[in-house]
Design an enzyme around this catalytic site. Sequence first.
Site, PDB file in Angstrom:
ATOM      1  N   THR A   1       0.996  -1.085  -0.113  1.00 39.77           N
ATOM      2  CA  THR A   1      -0.119   0.185  -0.098  1.00 39.77           C
ATOM      3  C   THR A   1       0.853   0.996  -0.078  1.00 39.77           C
ATOM      4  O   THR A   1       0.503   2.037  -0.626  1.00 39.77           O
ATOM      5  CB  THR A   1      -0.951   0.062   1.225  1.00 39.77           C
ATOM      6  OG1 THR A   1      -1.626  -1.213   1.332  1.00 39.77           O
ATOM      7  CG2 THR A   1      -1.778   1.135   1.051  1.00 39.77           C
ATOM      8  N   CYS A   2       2.074   1.140   0.860  1.00 40.43           N
ATOM      9  CA  CYS A   2       2.779   2.282   0.878  1.00 40.43           C
ATOM     10  C   CYS A   2       3.425   2.605  -0.558  1.00 40.43           C
ATOM     11  O   CYS A   2       3.377   3.957  -0.965  1.00 40.43           O
ATOM     12  CB  CYS A   2       3.896   2.067   1.733  1.00 40.43           C
ATOM     13  SG  CYS A   2       3.321   1.386   3.554  1.00 40.43           S
ATOM     14  N   SER A   3       3.898   1.863  -1.152  1.00 40.74           N
ATOM     15  CA  SER A   3       4.794   1.963  -2.425  1.00 40.74           C
ATOM     16  C   SER A   3       3.847   2.114  -3.626  1.00 40.74           C
ATOM     17  O   SER A   3       4.007   2.662  -4.714  1.00 40.74           O
ATOM     18  CB  SER A   3       5.595   0.708  -2.915  1.00 40.74           C
ATOM     19  OG  SER A   3       6.855   0.727  -1.776  1.00 40.74           O
TER      20      SER A   3
END
Length: 161
Positions: free
Chosen positions: A48-50
């Site tokens: 989700t972060c990347s």
Amino acid sequence: MTIAIGDKLPAATFKEKTADGPVEITTDELFAGKRVVLFAVPGAFTPTCSLNHLPGYLENRDTILGKDVDDIAVVAVNDWHVMGAWAQSSGGMGKIHFLADWDAGFTKAVGLDADLSAGGLGLRSKRYSMLVEDGVVKALNVEESPGQATVSGAAAMLEQL
């Protein structure tokens, strides 16, 4: 206790990779006299972060800075090597600050730490975004789940600027 709108950020020191190696950057250096968008992720390189959270801020960087914002920073409970590699691989190096909160000192001080041991990640940060003016929190958006990047995403922040 979780930091709230109107609170001053606690003093902390991050590490950031630069072309000359790691440098320390304090909350005073980053926030004093400035309007800064800060967002936090549970971990660099995580899905989700990347794939969602970071790209939104990179894609909207110029628009955010055009709204009287001096700087944008992302913080994670990772070491500066990991954050530097993430900055390089994402194309974000030199565009936003990639802050390593290696010991979770800042994350714990603002009360936004999360035990993600069940997922194999250990102590990490909750996913959030905040608008900080001269070291004071003006907006705070904390996700209910670490796998979501909606209320803390760039589009939501743009609506608050």
